[in-house]
Scaffold this active site. Structure first.
Site: not given
Lengths: 568, 89
Positions: A294-295, A298, A304
């Site tokens: 997930h990170e 980014h 998101h």
């Protein structure tokens, strides 16, 4: 999906990352693996590649920290915020931070990788049976040296497979002691310590000296967490103390009493009322792989999403068999295009302009070998993503790929000649070559492909012969690299192991195989090319190389294309 | 057995979790993750702008859009999550 304002993205596809430190919750190799898999989530669906650097500045710097950890967004102790990352860009941009007050696992409870013992570093199997009794954590039972151990199968009594569990008596993490175990008691600022301590630090990490006196030797390392260690609180890393007293009541297990959030905790000394030492009890933990994936989303430019099932949804949810959601795929491919090379809309493609007519290059043949003309001058070595095999033959570096080879001249200031056809020069060889070396004494050329090898003496060839003829085990699928060591010894690399071949006697020396990472620290264990060039050893993975000098130090990581081939 | 048990909560040393009310916690959350523009925020504890922010949060998290700080919303806010803001300009 959403992207950052202005569609922030990296302006190159070969992204680098560096792991700055490790969590004490999991063994380093497991953390490395979780991050590598998290990057692979994105490289599987885009043209992006991710290469790990071991020093210097990488695009994505990955670190663990607690509370105030050096940026304007402090973490908040256990649970709540798990991690954060910055969108692509210079400096702190692109970096990913993980809250080390979390319990980092693979999402389903403590992950305990063993060392030593007889299970080859396998994971602990909980629960396991030992002398008819069931154990759900590492134990010192059955040992007189107080070392923690576990079985790596469900029944030790039957299988007798075991290993030792992480503890400060076995090794340390980071610091400056190369993983040496703690030395107890040790002296720090004139005081004696019998266990790991957080004294002298403001980040809560437990450390110890690895010699008797830190004040004089300054040697230290961080203590790995035991599987029974508490998380966070004010006694991170200490084991629960059962029974313990809390508000004059005796507790024999973790409790949520005294808390409004229902979280289970325990005291780490006999009496909480008196000592007030506590921490949260180990739980399932958070999957480092899922949070990292997930990170890294980014760090690559995704914001998101409000699609609940997507990876880029802001809340954590454990998923056993993870696969990237179409929302995430569409988002990342909008920025970088798809794996097959399809580019996102509105992307300008600049085609490199060749200023030199490749037909004008004058190939010089491999000395001592039949003269060959380049077969397809339009095929530029600089356009190759990676090579099947790289080796030095008669002083020139030879680069093999898909039935062709190029020669990097040692005489003409790195001029690249070729490609030439392998079958024209060495007719007996198959188009795919895994590794090769030229024996310094006899000048014979040894070539490996799959489970076979050939030996060329000038134009005469012997082979193919099976790898087992050299004494290599039958389970080896290929030899990925060959290094000359002395005048009649050659190291042969395959998987995580290497063997030493006595070329003169045509046998593998005793004491082999050995583990690559024990001898050649800091290089990728999945290198597909290993070769000697200008006195340095090069380990290649994809388009990158790790250069190891004669003191076995990795002194450079770079692009093969730019640094070795001198491509524009 | 007939006597009701009154839970006793203590402040654990080193524990960052503070005894914030749900309303205080929600306001902090809405600010931190970009649902409330701090510059233009009303001084009222649960204002119209907060209700609007809550609706946006509820939409983002797939909850019923009540604009109220109901149990489902506060529970969702207390779930483990990424620290990157949900809403930007």
């Amino acid at each position: 999906y959403k992207t950052f304002e202005g569609n922030l993205k990296w302006d190159h596809n070969d992204i680098t990352y560096r792991i700055l430190n490790y969590s004490p919750d999991m063994e380093e190799s497991l953390i490395d693996d979780a991050f590598a898999r998290a990057f692979k989530v994105w490289s599987d669906v885009t043209p992006l590649t991710f290469t790990r650097l071991y020093d210097g500045t990488a695009d994505i710097m990955v670190s663990f920290g607690r509370k105030d950890h050096g940026d304007p967004y402090p973490f908040d102790g256990k649970d709540g915020l798990l991690a954060h990352a910055y969108p692509p860009g210079e400096g702190m941009q692109g970096d990913a931070h993980f809250d080390d007050d979390e319990f980092w696992t693979l999402g389903t409870g403590p992950v305990v990788k063993t060392r030593f013992g007889n299970a080859g570093g396998a994971m602990c199997q909980f629960p396991f049976i030992f002398q008819g009794k069931s154990y759900s954590s590492c134990t010192t039972e059955g040992r007189s040296d107080n070392m923690l151990w576990c079985a790596t199968t469900a029944d030790f009594d039957k299988d007798e497979l075991y290993g030792f569990c992480p503890s400060e008596y076995l090794y340390t993490i980071g610091g400056n002691s190369d993983g040496a175990p703690c030395k107890f008691p040790f002296v720090f600022l004139g005081e004696s310590y019998d266990s790991c301590t957080t004294e002298g630090r403001d980040d809560g990490y437990r450390w110890c000296a690895t010699t008797k006196n830190f004040d004089t030797d300054k040697k230290y390392g961080f203590c790995p967490n035991r599987d029974t260690a508490v998380i966070g609180g004010n006694a991170e890393g200490e084991p629960c103390h059962f029974p313990f007293t809390f508000m004059k009541k005796t507790y024999y297990s973790c409790t949520s009493d005294g808390r409004g959030d229902g979280k289970l905790w325990c005291a780490t000394t006999e009496n909480y009322d008196k000592d007030m030492h506590w921490g949260f009890c180990p739980d399932q933990g958070y999957s480092l792989f899922l949070v990292a994936a997930h990170e890294f989303g980014h760090a690559l430019g995704l914001e998101h999403t409000d699609v609940r099932e997507a990876l880029m949804f802001p809340m954590y949810d454990y998923i056993k068999d993870f696969s990237l959601h179409s929302d995430d795929i569409q988002g990342i491919q909008k920025l970088y295009g798809s794996k097959s090379g399809t580019l996102p809309p509105n992307t300008t493609v600049v085609t490199p302009v060749t200023t030199e007519d490749p037909m004008e290059t004058t190939p010089s043949p491999t000395p001592g070998l039949p003269t060959q003309q380049p077969i397809d001058p339009s095929q530029d070595a600089c356009k190759a993503e990676k090579f099947d095999c790289i080796t030095e033959i008669q002083g020139d570096l030879h680069l093999f790929k898909n039935g062709k080879y190029w020669r990097l001249s040692s005489q003409k200031d790195g001029e690249i000649n070729g490609p030439y056809s392998i079958s024209d020069t060495w007719p007996a060889l198959p188009p795919t070559i895994d590794s090769a070396f030229q024996d310094l004494l006899t000048k014979k050329l040894y070539v490996f492909s799959g489970r076979r090898f050939w030996v060329y003496t000038g134009m005469n060839v012997l082979g193919p012969r099976s790898l087992e003829k050299l004494g290599l085990p039958s389970n080896i699928m290929r030899v990925e690299g060959a290094l000359q060591r002395g005048r009649s010894k050659v190291l042969l690399f395959s998987g995580e192991n290497y063997w030493r071949l006595d070329v003169k006697a045509q046998v593998i020396d005793k004491g082999y195989p050995r583990l690559i990472d024990l001898t050649f620290g800091g290089v990728p264990v999945d290198a597909h090319d290993v070769f000697l060039y200008n006195g340095n050893i090069y380990f290649c993975r994809d388009r990158f190389y790790w250069r190891m000098n004669s003191r076995r130090q990795v002194d450079r990581v770079g692009y093969l294309k730019y640094d070795v081939l001198k491509c524009p | 057995w007939g006597r009701s048990l009154k839970p006793v909560f203590v402040t654990f040393p080193g524990d960052i979790a503070t005894n914030m009310t749900n309303e205080e916690f929600a306001n902090t959350y809405l600010e931190r993750f970009g649902y409330i523009n701090v510059q233009h925020r009303s001084r009222m504890p649960m204002s119209t702008s907060t209700a609007k922010a809550l609706r946006q949060l509820q939409r983002n998290l797939g909850l019923e859009q009540t604009g109220q700080l109901d149990a489902a919303t506060i529970n969702a806010m207390k779930m483990p999550r990424c620290g990157v803001v949900d809403v930007r300009n």
